[in-house]
Design an enzyme around this catalytic site. Structure first.
Site, PDB file in Angstrom:
ATOM      1  N   ILE A   1      13.275  12.097   7.526  1.00 35.04           N
ATOM      2  CA  ILE A   1      13.225  11.327   8.767  1.00 35.04           C
ATOM      3  C   ILE A   1      14.467  10.454   8.834  1.00 35.04           C
ATOM      4  CG2 ILE A   1      11.886   9.697  10.157  1.00 35.04           C
ATOM      5  CD1 ILE A   1       9.475  10.433   8.266  1.00 35.04           C
TER       6      ILE A   1
ATOM      7  N   THR B   1      15.525   8.174   5.362  1.00 35.71           N
ATOM      8  CA  THR B   1      16.962   7.943   5.443  1.00 35.71           C
ATOM      9  C   THR B   1      17.258   6.828   6.433  1.00 35.71           C
ATOM     10  OG1 THR B   1      17.577   9.426   7.273  1.00 35.71           O
ATOM     11  CG2 THR B   1      17.191  10.443   5.119  1.00 35.71           C
TER      12      THR B   1
ATOM     13  N   ASP C   1      24.279   8.110   7.334  1.00 36.51           N
ATOM     14  CA  ASP C   1      24.883   7.755   8.619  1.00 36.51           C
ATOM     15  C   ASP C   1      24.987   9.050   9.415  1.00 36.51           C
ATOM     16  OD1 ASP C   1      26.441   7.087  10.776  1.00 36.51           O
ATOM     17  OD2 ASP C   1      28.005   6.082   9.627  1.00 36.51           O
TER      18      ASP C   1
ATOM     19  N   TYR D   1      21.333   5.507  28.672  1.00 33.34           N
ATOM     20  CA  TYR D   1      20.326   5.815  27.655  1.00 33.34           C
ATOM     21  C   TYR D   1      19.425   6.960  28.112  1.00 33.34           C
ATOM     22  CZ  TYR D   1      16.075   5.370  24.857  1.00 33.34           C
ATOM     23  OH  TYR D   1      14.987   5.643  24.065  1.00 33.34           O
TER      24      TYR D   1
ATOM     25  N   LYS E   1      18.901  10.832  26.492  1.00 26.21           N
ATOM     26  CA  LYS E   1      17.611  11.381  26.082  1.00 26.21           C
ATOM     27  C   LYS E   1      17.238  12.610  26.915  1.00 26.21           C
ATOM     28  CE  LYS E   1      16.468   8.656  22.712  1.00 26.21           C
ATOM     29  NZ  LYS E   1      16.269   9.170  21.337  1.00 26.21           N
TER      30      LYS E   1
ATOM     31  N   THR F   1       8.135  -1.850  18.506  1.00 28.12           N
ATOM     32  CA  THR F   1       8.994  -1.798  17.325  1.00 28.12           C
ATOM     33  C   THR F   1       9.997  -2.960  17.380  1.00 28.12           C
ATOM     34  OG1 THR F   1      10.760  -0.454  18.333  1.00 28.12           O
ATOM     35  CG2 THR F   1       8.867   0.730  17.405  1.00 28.12           C
TER      36      THR F   1
END
Length: 278
Positions: free
Chosen positions: A11, A37, A67, A160, A164, A195
């Site tokens: 992930i 990760t 990264d 954004y 997506k 989050t």
């Protein structure tokens, strides 16, 4: 899930308080070996860190610095996973890394917009290219985390949303291309999830010449996290995603706060109404 048949999942973007960390912890609870990760290792959750610190053979978490914008970093992660899993390959790859941006299109720096696409679109493609051989070995599952913003034209988040939307279309295409190789592809249409994502979203700095300078305070408020006030808990979201993975879901999976209602609205309402509600 016994050790002899233990499945593995990698992930991206597993910083504490985010979707990736919640997914990592949920897959851990389900008995997977988790390759968690993240770019900044200091941001790993205490739970994942404690599991990774257990003696080799007794731990089910491997924390990797990754990264997703660095080919060298990506190659090192592939080598680490291959060394750990051997000829079993990788059962699940979750492309979760991403970043939001709130800014009027007229005030968007094109170079910064390209960087956003690098992270939200090109990085997942690079991950797919890098890890596909390991997914083929396991006849595994690719999971790409997109957003409901791909479908809803939210003012001031056009770049954004476009990144997506590009990921959604590409992921649906990869689904068809990877199926003959034995890889199942899921595209998460993520609705509201609570989050720490907005912690890294900068408040827009509008020049006095901006057409939107008069509402600069309103735009700044959109970056303070209030958009997540009524959002779904990240761990509940993660449980829904893991259930979808384990039941063999394919293609787009809408998940998060009001995901079903959002999906029905997209399917049934006229475009003019969708625009008016966004």
């Amino acid at each position: 899930m016994s050790a002899s048949i233990q499945k593995s999942v990698l992930i991206t973007g597993c910083s504490d308080g985010g979707i990736g960390s919640a997914l990592a912890e949920t897959f851990l609870e389900r008995g997977y070996h988790v390759f968690a990760t993240l770019r900044n290792l200091s941001k790993v959750s205490s739970r994942l860190s404690a599991e990774a610190a257990k003696p080799k053979g007794n731990n089910n978490v491997t924390i990797l610095q990754l990264d997703v914008l660095s080919p060298d970093s990506m190659a090192a992660a592939v080598a680490s996973v291959k060394a750990a899993t051997g000829d079993r390959g990788l059962d699940i790859l979750v492309n979760n890394s991403g970043q939001a941006q709130i800014l009027p299109a007229l005030d968007t720096d094109i170079d910064e917009a390209r960087k956003l696409f690098d992270l939200n679109f090109w990085a997942p493609l690079a991950m797919v290219q890098a890890f596909t051989p390991l997914l083929i070995e396991a006849r595994g599952c690719l999971v790409n985390n997109a957003s409901v913003s791909a479908y809803v034209p939210m003012p001031f988040s056009g770049t954004y949303g476009a990144s997506k939307a590009a990921l959604v279309l590409a992921s649906n295409t990869w689904q068809r291309e990877l199926a003959p190789l034995g890889i199942r592809t899921m595209t998460l249409i993520t609705c509201g999830v609570k989050t720490k994502a907005f912690d890294s979203v900068e408040a827009p700095q509008l020049p006095t010449s901006s057409y939107y300078h008069a509402i600069r305070d309103y735009l700044a408020q959109l970056t303070d996290g209030r958009l997540q006030n009524d959002a779904m808990d990240a761990h509940r979201y993660a449980r829904d995603v893991v259930r979808a993975v384990e039941r063999g879901a394919l293609g787009e999976v809408w998940v998060g706060q009001n995901a079903f209602a959002s999906r029905m609205a997209w399917l049934l309402l006229p475009w003019s109404i969708i625009v008016s509600l966004s």
